[in-house]
Design a protein around this motif. Structure first.
Motif, PDB file in Angstrom:
ATOM      1  N   LEU A  27       0.825  -1.207   0.000  1.00 42.38           N
ATOM      2  CA  LEU A  27       0.000   0.000   0.000  1.00 42.38           C
ATOM      3  C   LEU A  27       0.862   1.260   0.000  1.00 42.38           C
ATOM      4  O   LEU A  27       0.544   2.232  -0.695  1.00 42.38           O
ATOM      5  CB  LEU A  27      -0.944   0.001   1.203  1.00 42.38           C
ATOM      6  N   ARG A  28       1.959   1.268   0.760  1.00 42.90           N
ATOM      7  CA  ARG A  28       2.860   2.410   0.759  1.00 42.90           C
ATOM      8  C   ARG A  28       3.499   2.610  -0.612  1.00 42.90           C
ATOM      9  O   ARG A  28       3.666   3.729  -1.081  1.00 42.90           O
ATOM     10  CB  ARG A  28       3.953   2.221   1.814  1.00 42.90           C
ATOM     11  N   ARG A  65       2.258   1.758  -3.508  1.00 42.33           N
ATOM     12  CA  ARG A  65       1.255   2.244  -4.457  1.00 42.33           C
ATOM     13  C   ARG A  65       0.972   3.732  -4.266  1.00 42.33           C
ATOM     14  O   ARG A  65       0.656   4.426  -5.216  1.00 42.33           O
ATOM     15  CB  ARG A  65      -0.048   1.466  -4.290  1.00 42.33           C
ATOM     16  N   ARG A  66       1.065   4.218  -3.037  1.00 51.69           N
ATOM     17  CA  ARG A  66       0.798   5.621  -2.747  1.00 51.69           C
ATOM     18  C   ARG A  66       1.952   6.538  -3.120  1.00 51.69           C
ATOM     19  O   ARG A  66       1.779   7.730  -3.307  1.00 51.69           O
ATOM     20  CB  ARG A  66       0.482   5.807  -1.264  1.00 51.69           C
ATOM     21  N   THR A  67       3.154   5.975  -3.218  1.00 43.87           N
ATOM     22  CA  THR A  67       4.326   6.776  -3.519  1.00 43.87           C
ATOM     23  C   THR A  67       4.322   7.167  -4.992  1.00 43.87           C
ATOM     24  O   THR A  67       4.261   6.304  -5.871  1.00 43.87           O
ATOM     25  CB  THR A  67       5.618   5.971  -3.223  1.00 43.87           C
ATOM     26  N   PRO A  68       4.363   8.484  -5.287  1.00 44.76           N
ATOM     27  CA  PRO A  68       4.392   8.897  -6.696  1.00 44.76           C
ATOM     28  C   PRO A  68       5.740   8.536  -7.330  1.00 44.76           C
ATOM     29  O   PRO A  68       6.785   8.631  -6.715  1.00 44.76           O
ATOM     30  CB  PRO A  68       4.219  10.414  -6.630  1.00 44.76           C
TER      31      PRO A  68
END
Length: 163
Positions: free
Chosen positions: A156-157, A159-162
């Motif tokens: 999840l982290r 996936r959230r990181t641009p």
């Protein structure tokens, strides 16, 4: 049996609780090293199987020697590839301490000749094998659950990181 897989349940729990400072591979190596003495004593036909290697001082020597051996062997390479996972000193120490403590506790529950078994369980009957296996399986499942949760959180982290 000198090495039993139920010790790995505690290793999975440790890996789940502290994934960066616990190595399941090194934990397993420590468990095998600790149980060499009982295996040799079985082959020789001795009655008391758990003597020096299942005493706190003996465990300290064994896990320290295992950590030093691992530290030296992880530097060896074969055609540029390491054979063992490279672990930090903290991971070696944390895993070795966890391996020694959990091994002593689990064996004190199920073997009468382990140091501390009478101190820990004074006046109690020793656990039946089935109950002990269920407890170890529960620890293992709990560790696996934490590993899955940690992996999910990491995904999840990521996936959230641009990018």
């Amino acid at each position: 049996m000198p090495f039993t897989a139920f010790h790995i349940g505690a290793g999975l729990l440790g890996k789940g609780l502290a994934p960066k400072t616990q190595s399941l591979t090194f934990f397993t190596a420590c468990q095998v090293a600790i149980d060499i003495e009982p295996g040799v004593r079985m082959l020789l036909g001795h009655g008391d199987l758990h003597t020096l290697s299942h005493h706190p001082a003996g465990l300290a020597v064994i896990v320290t020697a295992s950590a030093l051996a691992w530290s030296g062997l992880q530097r060896l390479s074969w055609w540029g590839r390491t054979r063992l996972p490279v672990l930090s000193r903290r991971a070696l120490v944390d895993t070795a301490v966890w391996a020694g403590l959990t091994h002593l506790l689990l064996d004190a529950i199920c073997h009468r000749d382990v140091w501390g078994s009478y101190v820990l369980f004074a006046g109690m009957d020793f656990a039946e094998d089935a109950a002990l296996m269920m407890w170890a399986l529960g620890l293992g499942l709990l560790g696996v659950r934490w590993l899955i949760g940690a992996a999910r959180a990491r995904l999840l982290r990521l996936r959230r990181t641009p990018q």
